[in-house]
Write a protein that holds these residues in place. Structure first.
Motif, PDB file in Angstrom:
ATOM      1  N   PRO A  61       0.841  -1.185   0.000  1.00  0.00           N
ATOM      2  CA  PRO A  61       0.000   0.000   0.000  1.00  0.00           C
ATOM      3  C   PRO A  61       0.885   1.247   0.000  1.00  0.00           C
ATOM      4  CG  PRO A  61       0.226  -0.769   2.239  1.00  0.00           C
ATOM      5  CD  PRO A  61       1.036  -1.708   1.363  1.00  0.00           C
ATOM      6  N   GLU A  62       0.268   2.390   0.185  1.00  0.00           N
ATOM      7  CA  GLU A  62       0.996   3.662   0.225  1.00  0.00           C
ATOM      8  C   GLU A  62       0.707   4.346   1.555  1.00  0.00           C
ATOM      9  OE1 GLU A  62       0.260   7.831  -1.995  1.00  0.00           O
ATOM     10  OE2 GLU A  62       0.859   6.199  -3.328  1.00  0.00           O
ATOM     11  N   TYR A  63       1.773   4.667   2.275  1.00  0.00           N
ATOM     12  CA  TYR A  63       1.647   5.407   3.536  1.00  0.00           C
ATOM     13  C   TYR A  63       2.330   6.764   3.358  1.00  0.00           C
ATOM     14  CZ  TYR A  63       0.537   0.989   6.012  1.00  0.00           C
ATOM     15  OH  TYR A  63      -0.037  -0.186   6.442  1.00  0.00           O
ATOM     16  N   ASN A  64       1.544   7.826   3.302  1.00  0.00           N
ATOM     17  CA  ASN A  64       2.118   9.174   3.180  1.00  0.00           C
ATOM     18  C   ASN A  64       3.094   9.284   2.009  1.00  0.00           C
ATOM     19  OD1 ASN A  64       0.725  10.081   5.514  1.00  0.00           O
ATOM     20  ND2 ASN A  64       2.270   9.110   6.807  1.00  0.00           N
ATOM     21  N   TYR A  65       2.637   8.791   0.853  1.00  0.00           N
ATOM     22  CA  TYR A  65       3.414   8.844  -0.395  1.00  0.00           C
ATOM     23  C   TYR A  65       4.628   7.919  -0.359  1.00  0.00           C
ATOM     24  CZ  TYR A  65       0.909  13.083  -1.975  1.00  0.00           C
ATOM     25  OH  TYR A  65      -0.034  13.983  -2.382  1.00  0.00           O
ATOM     26  N   ALA A  66       4.687   6.976   0.558  1.00  0.00           N
ATOM     27  CA  ALA A  66       5.873   6.137   0.723  1.00  0.00           C
ATOM     28  C   ALA A  66       5.466   4.707   1.046  1.00  0.00           C
ATOM     29  CB  ALA A  66       6.751   6.709   1.839  1.00  0.00           C
ATOM     30  N   PRO A  67       6.417   3.771   1.002  1.00  0.00           N
ATOM     31  CA  PRO A  67       6.117   2.380   1.368  1.00  0.00           C
ATOM     32  C   PRO A  67       5.868   2.256   2.866  1.00  0.00           C
ATOM     33  CG  PRO A  67       8.213   2.558   0.177  1.00  0.00           C
ATOM     34  CD  PRO A  67       7.816   3.932   0.572  1.00  0.00           C
ATOM     35  N   PRO A  68       5.228   1.183   3.292  1.00  0.00           N
ATOM     36  CA  PRO A  68       5.039   0.947   4.724  1.00  0.00           C
ATOM     37  C   PRO A  68       6.391   0.840   5.437  1.00  0.00           C
ATOM     38  CG  PRO A  68       3.730  -0.590   3.424  1.00  0.00           C
ATOM     39  CD  PRO A  68       4.631   0.117   2.471  1.00  0.00           C
ATOM     40  N   PRO A  69       6.489   1.351   6.653  1.00  0.00           N
ATOM     41  CA  PRO A  69       7.750   1.234   7.404  1.00  0.00           C
ATOM     42  C   PRO A  69       8.223  -0.212   7.542  1.00  0.00           C
ATOM     43  CG  PRO A  69       6.276   2.769   8.501  1.00  0.00           C
ATOM     44  CD  PRO A  69       5.484   2.132   7.397  1.00  0.00           C
ATOM     45  N   ALA A  70       7.285  -1.161   7.628  1.00  0.00           N
ATOM     46  CA  ALA A  70       7.675  -2.569   7.760  1.00  0.00           C
ATOM     47  C   ALA A  70       8.472  -3.046   6.552  1.00  0.00           C
ATOM     48  CB  ALA A  70       6.440  -3.448   7.951  1.00  0.00           C
ATOM     49  N   ALA A  81      12.718  -7.137  -9.341  1.00  0.00           N
ATOM     50  CA  ALA A  81      11.606  -6.853  -8.440  1.00  0.00           C
ATOM     51  C   ALA A  81      10.449  -6.213  -9.204  1.00  0.00           C
ATOM     52  CB  ALA A  81      12.055  -5.924  -7.310  1.00  0.00           C
ATOM     53  N   GLY A  82       9.250  -6.730  -8.946  1.00  0.00           N
ATOM     54  CA  GLY A  82       8.027  -6.131  -9.459  1.00  0.00           C
ATOM     55  C   GLY A  82       7.177  -5.653  -8.293  1.00  0.00           C
ATOM     56  N   PHE A  83       6.167  -4.878  -8.605  1.00  0.00           N
ATOM     57  CA  PHE A  83       5.324  -4.310  -7.558  1.00  0.00           C
ATOM     58  C   PHE A  83       3.849  -4.437  -7.917  1.00  0.00           C
ATOM     59  CE2 PHE A  83       9.398  -2.314  -6.998  1.00  0.00           C
ATOM     60  CZ  PHE A  83       9.529  -2.194  -5.626  1.00  0.00           C
ATOM     61  N   VAL A  84       3.082  -4.929  -6.953  1.00  0.00           N
ATOM     62  CA  VAL A  84       1.623  -4.868  -6.996  1.00  0.00           C
ATOM     63  C   VAL A  84       1.236  -3.876  -5.914  1.00  0.00           C
ATOM     64  CG1 VAL A  84      -0.536  -6.121  -6.655  1.00  0.00           C
ATOM     65  CG2 VAL A  84       1.402  -7.258  -7.785  1.00  0.00           C
ATOM     66  N   SER A  85       0.662  -2.758  -6.317  1.00  0.00           N
ATOM     67  CA  SER A  85       0.363  -1.704  -5.349  1.00  0.00           C
ATOM     68  C   SER A  85      -1.135  -1.424  -5.326  1.00  0.00           C
ATOM     69  CB  SER A  85       1.137  -0.432  -5.689  1.00  0.00           C
ATOM     70  OG  SER A  85       0.794   0.047  -6.983  1.00  0.00           O
ATOM     71  N   TYR A  86      -1.588  -0.968  -4.177  1.00  0.00           N
ATOM     72  CA  TYR A  86      -3.022  -0.718  -4.023  1.00  0.00           C
ATOM     73  C   TYR A  86      -3.244   0.471  -3.105  1.00  0.00           C
ATOM     74  CZ  TYR A  86      -2.239  -3.328   0.329  1.00  0.00           C
ATOM     75  OH  TYR A  86      -1.754  -3.758   1.548  1.00  0.00           O
ATOM     76  N   GLY A  87      -4.447   1.036  -3.212  1.00  0.00           N
ATOM     77  CA  GLY A  87      -4.767   2.185  -2.366  1.00  0.00           C
ATOM     78  C   GLY A  87      -5.939   2.959  -2.925  1.00  0.00           C
ATOM     79  N   GLY A  88      -5.872   4.277  -2.760  1.00  0.00           N
ATOM     80  CA  GLY A  88      -6.920   5.164  -3.240  1.00  0.00           C
ATOM     81  C   GLY A  88      -6.720   5.524  -4.698  1.00  0.00           C
ATOM     82  N   ILE A  89      -6.828   6.810  -4.980  1.00  0.00           N
ATOM     83  CA  ILE A  89      -6.815   7.253  -6.372  1.00  0.00           C
ATOM     84  C   ILE A  89      -5.480   6.968  -7.060  1.00  0.00           C
ATOM     85  CG2 ILE A  89      -6.052   9.609  -5.841  1.00  0.00           C
ATOM     86  CD1 ILE A  89      -8.654   8.517  -8.515  1.00  0.00           C
ATOM     87  N   GLY A 126      -3.482   4.399  -6.475  1.00  0.00           N
ATOM     88  CA  GLY A 126      -3.196   2.975  -6.578  1.00  0.00           C
ATOM     89  C   GLY A 126      -1.847   2.584  -5.999  1.00  0.00           C
ATOM     90  N   GLY A 127      -1.330   3.407  -5.078  1.00  0.00           N
ATOM     91  CA  GLY A 127      -0.055   3.087  -4.443  1.00  0.00           C
ATOM     92  C   GLY A 127       1.172   3.390  -5.278  1.00  0.00           C
ATOM     93  N   LEU A 128       1.007   4.078  -6.403  1.00  0.00           N
ATOM     94  CA  LEU A 128       2.129   4.293  -7.316  1.00  0.00           C
ATOM     95  C   LEU A 128       3.232   5.148  -6.704  1.00  0.00           C
ATOM     96  CD1 LEU A 128       0.293   4.764 -10.730  1.00  0.00           C
ATOM     97  CD2 LEU A 128       1.759   2.861 -10.041  1.00  0.00           C
ATOM     98  N   ARG A 129       2.865   6.098  -5.834  1.00  0.00           N
ATOM     99  CA  ARG A 129       3.901   6.944  -5.217  1.00  0.00           C
ATOM    100  C   ARG A 129       4.750   6.116  -4.254  1.00  0.00           C
ATOM    101  NH1 ARG A 129      -0.691  11.473  -4.221  1.00  0.00           N
ATOM    102  NH2 ARG A 129      -1.513   9.624  -3.169  1.00  0.00           N
ATOM    103  N   SER A 130       4.118   5.169  -3.583  1.00  0.00           N
ATOM    104  CA  SER A 130       4.852   4.244  -2.721  1.00  0.00           C
ATOM    105  C   SER A 130       5.863   3.445  -3.530  1.00  0.00           C
ATOM    106  CB  SER A 130       3.861   3.293  -2.035  1.00  0.00           C
ATOM    107  OG  SER A 130       4.508   2.208  -1.428  1.00  0.00           O
TER     108      SER A 130
END
Length: 198
Positions: A84-93, A110-118, A120-124
């Protein structure tokens, strides 16, 4: 043998969507047929904030949780981070888990599957890509963003994939395989201890 693709669930908070998204992607990867998918949940490793006394480059780990994490990462040929995206960034974990190791990550695509609001987690993902390049990983441009993901969950929280998810996943997996094969020879020495400086 098919290369091992570790699908890492990056969020560890209660009530997270990550396991549902990762489960779907794992099933789709098996259907795609080019990788052996392995689901990896960061929550199960329960890594504390980075607490190793020596630099990860040395691979001289003191703690059992680090050794278990290193063994898991070393077993993979490629990675997909479900984040997901936390404050435009990846989760701290996820950032913490990346920082725990060094050479185990080297030369893996490495690939990424991202999710979220508008977004879609791309900034993360863009922030995470900068981090993984420091670990000598190859983040590929192709990805699977899921904007407004909550609209595509059923009453039990299971993901109901739309067509674009499948199309994007197929494109990403095809490209990930190319890089996995191209980098295979470089990954062979990830477990070889570094020689001491003269």
């Amino acid at each position: 043998m098919k290369p091992k693709l570790h699908i890492i669930i990056a969020s560890t908070r209660p009530g997270r969507v990550g396991p549902s998204v990762a489960q779907w992607f794992s099933e789709y990867t098996a259907e795609h047929g080019k990788f052996e998918p392995v689901l990896v949940d960061l929550a199960e490793f329960n890594l504390p904030l980075f607490d190793e006394p020596e630099h990860p480059m040395k691979q001289n780990y003191h703690h059992a949780h680090t050794k278990a994490w290193a063994e898991s990462v070393s077993a993979a040929d490629a990675f997909v981070f479900v984040t997901p995206e936390y404050n435009y960034a990846p989760p701290p974990a996820l950032v913490n888990a990346l920082n725990y190791l060094s050479r185990e990550w080297n030369y893996a695509p490495a690939g990424f599957v991202s999710y979220g609001g508008i977004s879609g987690g791309l900034r993360s993902v863009q922030v995470a890509k900068q981090i993984v390049t420091t670990l000598k990983m190859m983040p590929i441009p192709e990805g699977v963003p899921m904007p407004m993901v909550f609209q595509n969950l059923d009453e039990s929280g299971k993901l109901k994939p739309v067509d674009i998810y499948r199309t994007s996943a197929a494109t990403m997996l095809d490209e990930l395989l190319r890089w996995t094969e191209a980098l295979k020879s470089l990954r062979a020495d990830r477990k070889t201890p570094l020689k001491a400086a003269a």
